[in-house]
Scaffold this active site. Sequence first.
Site, mmCIF file in Angstrom:
data_model
loop_
_atom_site.group_PDB
_atom_site.id
_atom_site.type_symbol
_atom_site.label_atom_id
_atom_site.label_comp_id
_atom_site.label_asym_id
_atom_site.label_seq_id
_atom_site.Cartn_x
_atom_site.Cartn_y
_atom_site.Cartn_z
ATOM 1 N N SER A 297 0.807 -1.218 0.000
ATOM 2 C CA SER A 297 0.000 0.000 0.000
ATOM 3 C C SER A 297 0.842 1.271 0.000
ATOM 4 C CB SER A 297 -0.950 -0.048 1.210
ATOM 5 O OG SER A 297 -1.947 0.935 1.113
ATOM 6 N N ASP A 308 9.527 5.481 -10.573
ATOM 7 C CA ASP A 308 9.052 6.091 -11.814
ATOM 8 C C ASP A 308 9.804 7.383 -12.141
ATOM 9 O OD1 ASP A 308 7.271 4.101 -12.332
ATOM 10 O OD2 ASP A 308 5.458 5.278 -11.971
ATOM 11 N N LYS A 322 -0.872 -4.173 -3.189
ATOM 12 C CA LYS A 322 -2.173 -3.600 -2.792
ATOM 13 C C LYS A 322 -2.272 -2.190 -3.367
ATOM 14 C CE LYS A 322 -5.032 -2.272 1.162
ATOM 15 N NZ LYS A 322 -5.070 -0.819 0.838
#
Length: 452
Positions: A297, A308, A322
């Site tokens: 999460s 990224d 998740k």
Amino acid sequence: MKKLKILPKIALWGSLALLPVGSVAYVNAQQSADRDQFRNMEEFLSVYQKIRSSYVDEVDDQKLIEGAIQGMLSSLDPHSSFLDKSDFQSLQTQIDGEYGGLGLSVTLEDGAVKVIAPTKDTPADKAGMKSGDYITHLDGKLIVGGTLDEAVEQMRGKPNTSIKLTVVRPGRDAPFDVTITRAIIDLKPVNWEVKDDIGIINITAFSDRTGADVVDALKSVKRSLGKKPLGYIVDLRSNPGGLLNEAVEVTDAFLERGEIVSERGRTRRSIERWNATPGDFADGLPVIILVDAGSASASEIVAGALQDHHRALVMGERSFGKGSVQNVLPLTRETGLRLTVARYHLPSGRSVQEGGITPDIKVPQISDPDYAKRVTIRESDLRRHLVNDLKQDDESLEKDKNPDPRFSQSVEELKAQGIEDFQLHYAMDTLRRLGKGTIGLARNKGATISQK
């Protein structure tokens, strides 16, 4: 539940006469859905009345209603649930960061309590509990077939009291008992230290003030050294997540600009975005993030966003996967509803749901003597888990199970070298070379170290 609209026939037909043909079709469909909903409610109330009047024992109305609510939610996903008074209070204590218990993150699988991960430096972690363990008995009492809330309630309790867990561990021939003494699980979310001019920041949970504590840790590392470190290792292993806004703050501490995460609800219009603000508290120095199957999460938001943005090298094992957002919706002053309301997406647009974060460099924890036998559990293993709306390729999820010839040392060989945590050791060794400019940050799937 939608409100049922009961209109007189004349009024209904009068209103239909004013609508275009397409709208008439829509109203007909809506009226049909309302009738079906009404029939379903009639059936539900009929079952409720028959239980109250005919069940062998007299039953409590509140128990029936709560059971019905839990039944509705259990048909959704593993993270939506009803919070009774006890659950509501427990959730608040976790958010506040302090409660009495063992320090385990668990789920329910086929009626058995299964360990997702122990929180680092808690009683459960020190007692040797592992991801993938099944807990079948508490103090000799069978808990298989019970609810997860009941099991969690029994494991929590007053500090300095003990509880005996009967554990089934895949790879072991027989169950074994572990006695653990409860403690105040003071989830001090952030701890830091300096080793060999490297700042190591361990984040155990995303509770209140985690973001601010990470900024303080970055400043403290520099103060303790009297200079800038070679770089930072952010340890998110076995971190089950927590508050979304704290994940955003932690990520923001390492970025100057750009999107961190977006939250996407049921409709295309329900999109919310969070962006970084100017100010990289790590001064642009190299960053390595450690993750494993227990990183979930909020942990995956931090690792994935920095990955990224090419701001950090992610190392370790594929994370939990998740990628959903839960809101706590109060029902009364003492009860609430934890409901999955959205999926989150990383800056590149990808979702971690089911697939998790794939490390840039995959490093197994070969210093763990049970590593080869340990069974990990991830979101994709949970029943009724949300599917990845971006169609994650199942084949790619299995690639991290292939053995890597670089990591063939035995536990005994590592101990002889004084290495107790191989993943951390490998990250530090990599960061030393990063700091000296002898290694490049590769942001490709399955990236490996490239020497110059």
